[in-house]
Scaffold this active site. Sequence first.
Site, PDB file in Angstrom:
ATOM      1  N   ASP A   1      19.090 -16.652  35.743  1.00  0.00           N
ATOM      2  CA  ASP A   1      18.752 -17.893  35.494  1.00  0.00           C
ATOM      3  C   ASP A   1      19.478 -18.706  35.398  1.00  0.00           C
ATOM      4  OD1 ASP A   1      15.848 -17.135  36.295  1.00  0.00           O
ATOM      5  OD2 ASP A   1      16.335 -16.445  34.557  1.00  0.00           O
TER       6      ASP A   1
ATOM      7  N   ASP B   1      24.343 -12.371  34.799  1.00  0.00           N
ATOM      8  CA  ASP B   1      22.659 -13.061  34.330  1.00  0.00           C
ATOM      9  C   ASP B   1      21.846 -13.915  35.880  1.00  0.00           C
ATOM     10  OD1 ASP B   1      20.887 -14.203  32.376  1.00  0.00           O
ATOM     11  OD2 ASP B   1      21.628 -16.212  32.929  1.00  0.00           O
TER      12      ASP B   1
END
Length: 232
Positions: free
Chosen positions: A18, A16
Amino acid sequence: MTSTTNDQRPRLALFDLDHTLLPLDSDYEWGQFTARKGLVHSAAFAQRNAEFFEQYRAGTLDLNEYMLFATEAMRKLGPEASHAAHQMFMAEVIEPAITAQALALIAKHRDAGDTIAIVTATNEFVTTPIAKALQIEHLLAVNLARDSSGWYSGHIDGVPTSREGKVTRMAQWLAARNWDWDTVHTTFYSDSMNDIALLERVNVPVATNPDATLRQLAAQRGWAILDLFPHA
């Protein structure tokens, strides 16, 4: 070359973006940046941007509604001005936020020969330059549809890489390479319960800078917990 396990399966390191590789939300920060620079009506935009961010954290975000909002500045500016603004965004916001710890983690997988990919719910316009800055070749982001002029329309193209959509898009990505879940060894790093579907699908889930709910779940399930940087 891709490293393998004893059964010769290619190894994939999925990230991922953020609050996992970056100690911020690039989608939210892009919105705030456009408000600060006067590219949108600042006060109202910043307030709405914050509301959408809280909906994302709560798992209640309407992604189609949000994407129309999030692409407002770039749709109005057009390609040349949008890319120039993004270069400023990279220099002022993203590049100072890239940590040595994140780069070391990526380098560890690269040195091991793993295939590395970012799988993010943020759109391709915001994230493509970030993936390049992190020297990550493969990016699965929310693809944006284009209008008759060839520029972004504000609508989503295909399955968005959000929640269960991350599993769907990863399966498509694997199939395009004549792989499937059983023929690769997968590790996925994420901070958020929004990514529970993909965390549960991979071989090695790693709760990275996890929110409180994910941290508790990871502890209960015996998943690895990694804190790359302090929580804000």
